[in-house]
Design an enzyme around this catalytic site. Sequence first.
Site, short mmCIF file in Angstrom:
data_model
loop_
_atom_site.label_atom_id
_atom_site.label_comp_id
_atom_site.label_asym_id
_atom_site.label_seq_id
_atom_site.Cartn_x
_atom_site.Cartn_y
_atom_site.Cartn_z
N CYS A 50 37.74 153.84 24.16
CA CYS A 50 37.62 154.92 25.14
C CYS A 50 36.21 155.49 25.18
O CYS A 50 35.85 156.16 26.14
CB CYS A 50 38.62 156.03 24.84
SG CYS A 50 38.37 156.85 23.25
N ARG A 52 33.25 153.49 23.95
CA ARG A 52 32.20 152.49 23.75
C ARG A 52 32.58 151.17 24.40
O ARG A 52 33.77 150.82 24.48
CB ARG A 52 31.90 152.28 22.26
CG ARG A 52 32.88 151.42 21.50
CD ARG A 52 32.43 151.18 20.06
NE ARG A 52 32.33 152.43 19.32
CZ ARG A 52 31.18 152.91 18.84
NH1 ARG A 52 30.06 152.25 19.02
NH2 ARG A 52 31.18 154.05 18.18
N GLY A 115 40.27 156.10 11.61
CA GLY A 115 40.66 154.73 11.25
C GLY A 115 41.13 153.87 12.40
O GLY A 115 41.35 152.67 12.21
N GLN A 116 41.30 154.44 13.60
CA GLN A 116 41.82 153.64 14.71
C GLN A 116 40.88 152.51 15.11
O GLN A 116 41.31 151.50 15.65
CB GLN A 116 42.07 154.54 15.93
CG GLN A 116 43.33 155.37 15.84
CD GLN A 116 43.54 156.17 17.10
OE1 GLN A 116 42.75 157.06 17.42
NE2 GLN A 116 44.59 155.88 17.82
N SER A 195 49.23 152.98 23.08
CA SER A 195 48.98 153.26 21.67
C SER A 195 48.50 154.69 21.43
O SER A 195 48.99 155.37 20.52
CB SER A 195 47.97 152.26 21.12
OG SER A 195 46.77 152.32 21.85
N MET A 196 47.54 155.18 22.22
CA MET A 196 47.03 156.52 22.01
C MET A 196 48.07 157.57 22.36
O MET A 196 48.23 158.57 21.65
CB MET A 196 45.77 156.75 22.83
CG MET A 196 45.08 158.08 22.56
SD MET A 196 44.33 158.19 20.93
CE MET A 196 42.78 157.32 21.25
#
Length: 514
Positions: A50, A52, A115-116, A195-196
Site C-alpha cells: 500500500c 511502496r 511484520g506484515q 487480508s488488511m
Amino acid sequence: MSLLVVGLSHRSAPVSVLERAVLAPQGRGKLLQDAVSAEPAAEAAVLSTCNRIELYADVDKFHAGVAELSTLLAQHSGVGLDELTPHLYVHYEDRAVHHLFSVACGLDSMVVGEGQILGQIKDALAVAQEQHTAGRLLNDLFQQALRTGKRAHSETGIDKAGQSLVTFGLEQLAGDEAVEEWVRGKRALVIGAGSMSSLAATTLARAGVAELVIANRTLDRAERLASGLAPGLAAGAAPAAALSAGHGPRAHALPIDGLAAELPRADIVVSCTGATGLVLTDAAVREALQRRDAERSAGGTGPDGSARTGDGGDAVALLDLAMPRDIDAAVHGTDGARLVDIESLAAVAADAPLAADVDAVRGIVGEEVSAFGAAQRAATITPTVVALRTMAADVVASEMARLEGRLQGLDDKQRAEITQTVRRVVDKLLHAPTVRVKELAGEPGGAGYADALRELFDLDPQTVAAVSSPVPAGVPEPAESPERRGGGRGRRAEQTDEAGVPGRSAAGRDEVST
C-alpha cells in the site's frame, strides 16, 4: 549481471503520488514479463504494497537498466515518467541487497518493525516464480531477505516497536485512551474482506467491539470473514476483558451497496479496498451523520442495548488504510467525523521515536548483507572449479586408457586399484587449492580468482560457460552445498521453511471486487 532496484515509497513520494501509482495485483505478471523481455534484465520481481512499489532485476547494464525499469514503472503504474522520476530511488548491487533486507525487517516501513511486510515479500517471490522471472539471484535474494526478517523478529525486540498499520491507526483514533477501552460497546463497520480488512476485523473483535459488520462487493467473502470471527476468538485468542463469556462480537456481513443504510449506525469505520475511486464521499459521510443524529434524537439504541439520545454524541471515527484512498480527504473538515488516513499516519510515524532494538536489527542486516555478498562471490568460482575437476577427470581417464594399452595383462581388480589410486592422488592435489580459492573468492575483490584459475590451468572457456549457464528463471535449483549457503540444507528445504511466514498480502490492501 548485477542486482538493481528502482522504486518509490512513502519515504520518497507524497501520498498524492502514491495513491495514483497503483499496481493492480493482476498487473504484476505483465510488468514482470515486460521487464525480462527488455534487453538489460535477465530476472525480475516486483514488491507492491500500500505504500511502496519496487522493481528488482538482474541487469547487465546499469544506466540502461535504470532507464528501462523506470519507464516500465511509469507505464504500469499509470503515472507519467516525468512526474514519477523525481520520486524514484535507485539501489545497485550491495546497496540493493541492504535495502531489501532492511525492508524485510520492517526498518523501512511506515510503522517501524511491522511484520506484515514478510508476507508481502513472500508473495512477491511467489509471483515471480509463477511467472518464471525469478532465477538464481532473485531466488537467493528473496529467500535470504525472508530469513533476515524472521531473524530480526526472533533475536530482537523489534516487535515491541513494530505494530500493524491497523493497530497504529486505531491508537491514533483512540487518543489518550487504550484501544480496548475506546472500542468497548461500539459498533464497527469494516469495508473490504481481503487480508488488511481481515486483520482490521480481527483486531477490533479482539479489542472488544460490541458489534462488527463486514461490507464487501463479494458477499460470500464477507460472510466467511464474519462467521469466522467469533469461533476463532472463543479459542482464547482475545483478552478476557475484551470478550463476554469467551465469545466474540456479534458479526454479520452485507453487500457493498448496503453501506448507505449501515453507515449512520457505525461508531467506527475501517476501509481498505482495492477500488480505484472513492468508496465513501464527503457527501455520503455528511448524509450518514445527519441520519445518525436524527435517529439518536428519536431515542435509538446502541449495539450494547443502551439508549442513544441527544445531539449525536461522539464523532464517528474513520480509518482509511487504502491506497489509493477509499474515503474522501474532505471528510477531515466534516463536523462530527474524525478521519485518520495513510497521509496522517505517515506524519505521525515520522515523529515517533525509534526503539532501542532498531540498532540491533541494523546490525543483523549488515551481517546478512555481508554473508549474502560472500556467498554470491563464492558462487562465481564454482563453475571454474567444476570445470577444473572435469578436466582432471578427463586426464585420469585418458592416462588409464593409455596404460591399459601398454599393460594388457592387468586383471579387473588390478585395473580398478590403479584407477582408484590415480584418482585419489588427483583429488588430494586439487582439494586444498579449490577449497582455498572458494574462500578467497568470497572476500571483497575476490572475483579475479576465477580468471586466474582458468588462466593457470588453461581451462576451456566453453566448458566453464556450460557449467555457468544459469538456472532458467522460476525453476528451482537442486540442493545447495554447505559452501553456498553456510549450512547443510538445500533450496527446496529453504522454500518449505519460508512457507510458514504469516500475513501473506498481495499488495498491502484488499479488493472490494471479486
